[in-house]
Design an enzyme around this catalytic site. Structure first.
Site, short mmCIF file in Angstrom:
data_model
loop_
_atom_site.label_atom_id
_atom_site.label_comp_id
_atom_site.label_asym_id
_atom_site.label_seq_id
_atom_site.Cartn_x
_atom_site.Cartn_y
_atom_site.Cartn_z
N LYS A 100 0.83 -1.19 0.00
CA LYS A 100 0.00 0.00 0.00
C LYS A 100 0.88 1.25 0.00
O LYS A 100 1.77 1.41 0.85
CB LYS A 100 -0.92 0.01 1.22
N LYS A 152 -14.01 -6.61 -7.30
CA LYS A 152 -14.32 -6.87 -5.90
C LYS A 152 -15.82 -7.05 -5.80
O LYS A 152 -16.59 -6.23 -6.32
CB LYS A 152 -13.85 -5.72 -5.01
#
Length: 336
Positions: free
Chosen positions: A151, A249
Site C-alpha cells: 500500500k 471486488k
C-alpha cells in the site's frame, strides 16, 4: 425461486492492528450478513460495502430493506441485478442466493457456475503503509508469501523508499503496489521508472477515480490495474486504453453473479482479470475464491488482518489460499 425468509445481521470485525492506505486508516470494519431460508435450505452472504463511496452499514441495511419484498418472493440472481444497485448489500444477498441454490441442488457453487474442480490459488498478502523499515520487517514476517502487495500513500519519495526496502528484504517474491488514488498523472512517469527498477509487476489505481482520461496515451511497461475506477460491468468499456487489468471486488460490483460477468467481459476486451477484497471474513473470501479461479491476479487476504475470523475458515499455506466446501457454497445444507 419460491417464498424465502430473509434475515440480516450486522457485525463489527476488529483488526489485529491498524491498517493504513492513502487517505484512510482502518481499525475495524462493519459488515452485514444476510441469510435466506426457504424452510429447508439456507444460504448466507457477507457484505462489507465500499468505504470510499459511503456504502456503509446503514446504507446497506436500507438497500436490503428496500428490496426485501422482491427478495422474499423469490427474485432470481439475475433479477436482483435490476432490483438492487451494485454494492455491499447486493453482494450479501447475491452470495446468499448462490449458496441457497447450491444447497437446493446438492451441488457446489463452483459446479453451478460451470467451473472445473477448484484449485488452491496464489494470493497476495498486503502490507499497509508505514515506515520503510517497518514494512520491510512485515514483508520478512510473511515468510510463506510468494506475492506481496504494498500500500502506497502518494508520497513519491517515501513510497519509493518503502518499495526498495521491501524488495531488499524479499528479493524472491512477486510485488505489486496499490496507489489507492494517491498520485497524479505528473507523478506517474517517476513512479513507473522506480517500480521497474524494483521489479514490480503491477501498479494498482495510481490516479483518483474521475481522472481515468489522464491515462489516455500513457504507456507503462508495468500493467496498470483499475480498482476504484472500475466498480461494475458498466465501467469496463471505459477501461480499454487506460488500464490493462480489472480488479473485481464483489462488494463493489454487487456479488458473484456480476463478478463472473465482469471477468468474461474483461477477457472479451483483452484485459487481464484480478479479484480483490474489502476487509472481510472467510465467508466473504469464499465467493471471491470461486471468481479467483478465472483470474490472473488474486488478492484474497482479508481474514489475515482480523483479530478473529469466522469458523470454518479459509486456509493459507505456502502463499496460497484454499476455500474448502465447508466454508461456503458446498451444496450441503447449512445447519440452522
Amino acid at each position: 425461486m419460491g417464498q424465502l425468509k430473509l434475515t440480516v445481521a450486522t457485525e463489527t470485525l476488529r483488526l489485529a492492528q491498524p491498517f493504513r492506505i492513502a487517505g484512510h486508516v482502518f481499525e475495524s470494519s462493519d459488515v452485514i450478513v444476510v441469510t435466506l431460508d426457504d424452510g429447508t435450505h439456507q444460504g448466507r452472504g457477507e457484505g462489507g460495502g465500499v468505504f470510499f463511496l459511503g456504502d456503509d452499514v446503514p446504507h446497506m441495511l436500507a438497500a436490503v430493506e428496500a428490496a426485501r419484498g422482491a427478495i422474499e418472493i423469490g427474485a432470481s440472481r439475475e433479477e436482483l441485478r435490476a432490483i438492487m444497485p451494485p454494492g455491499g448489500a447486493r453482494n450479501a444477498v447475491d452470495c446468499a442466493l448462490w449458496e441457497l441454490e447450491a444447497n437446493r441442488a446438492g451441488l457446489p457453487v463452483w459446479q453451478l457456475a460451470g467451473q472445473a474442480t477448484p484449485r488452491a490459488l496464489r494470493t497476495t498478502f498486503t502490507l499497509g503503509a508505514d515506515a520503510p523499515e517497518v514494512m520491510a520487517r512485515g514483508a520478512t514476517g510473511y515468510a510463506g508469501a510468494k506475492a506481496i502487495k504494498i500500500k502506497l500513500t502518494g508520497e513519491l519519495d517515501l513510497d519509493v523508499a518503502r518499495v526498495r526496502a521491501i524488495r531488499a528484504a524479499r528479493p524472491d517474491v512477486w510485488l505489486g503496489v496499490d496507489g489507492n488514488q494517491g498520485f497524479t498523472i505528473a507523478d506517474l512517469p517517476a513512479l513507473v521508472e522506480a517500480m521497474v527498477a524494483e521489479r514490480v509487476s503491477l501498479i494498482e489505481q495510481p490516479l483518483a477515480r474521475g481522472c481515468e482520461a489522464d491515462l489516455d496515451g500513457f504507456v507503462s511497461p508495468i500493467p496498470i490495474a483499475g480498482d476504484e475506477s472500475l466498480l461494475s460491468l458498466a465501467d469496463l468499456d471505459g477501461a480499454v486504453g487506460r488500464f490493462q487489468v480489472v480488479n473485481i471486488k464483489l462488494d463493489k460490483c454487487g456479488g458473484l453473479t456480476e463478478g463472473l460477468l465482469m471477468a468474461a467481459k474483461a477477457r472479451e476486451l483483452g484485459l487481464e482479470v484480478m479479484v480483490g477484497n474489502m476487509v472481510g471474513t472467510s465467508l466473504a473470501m469464499a465467493p471471491g475464491f470461486v471468481l479467483g479461479q478465472l483470474c490472473d491476479v488474486v488478492d484474497l487476504d482479508g481474514p489475515t488482518f482480523l483479530a478473529q475470523d469466522r469458523q470454518p475458515s479459509v486456509t493459507y499455506a505456502q502463499g496460497d489460499i484454499w476455500a474448502g466446501p465447508e466454508v461456503w457454497g458446498s451444496g450441503v445444507p447449512v445447519a440452522a
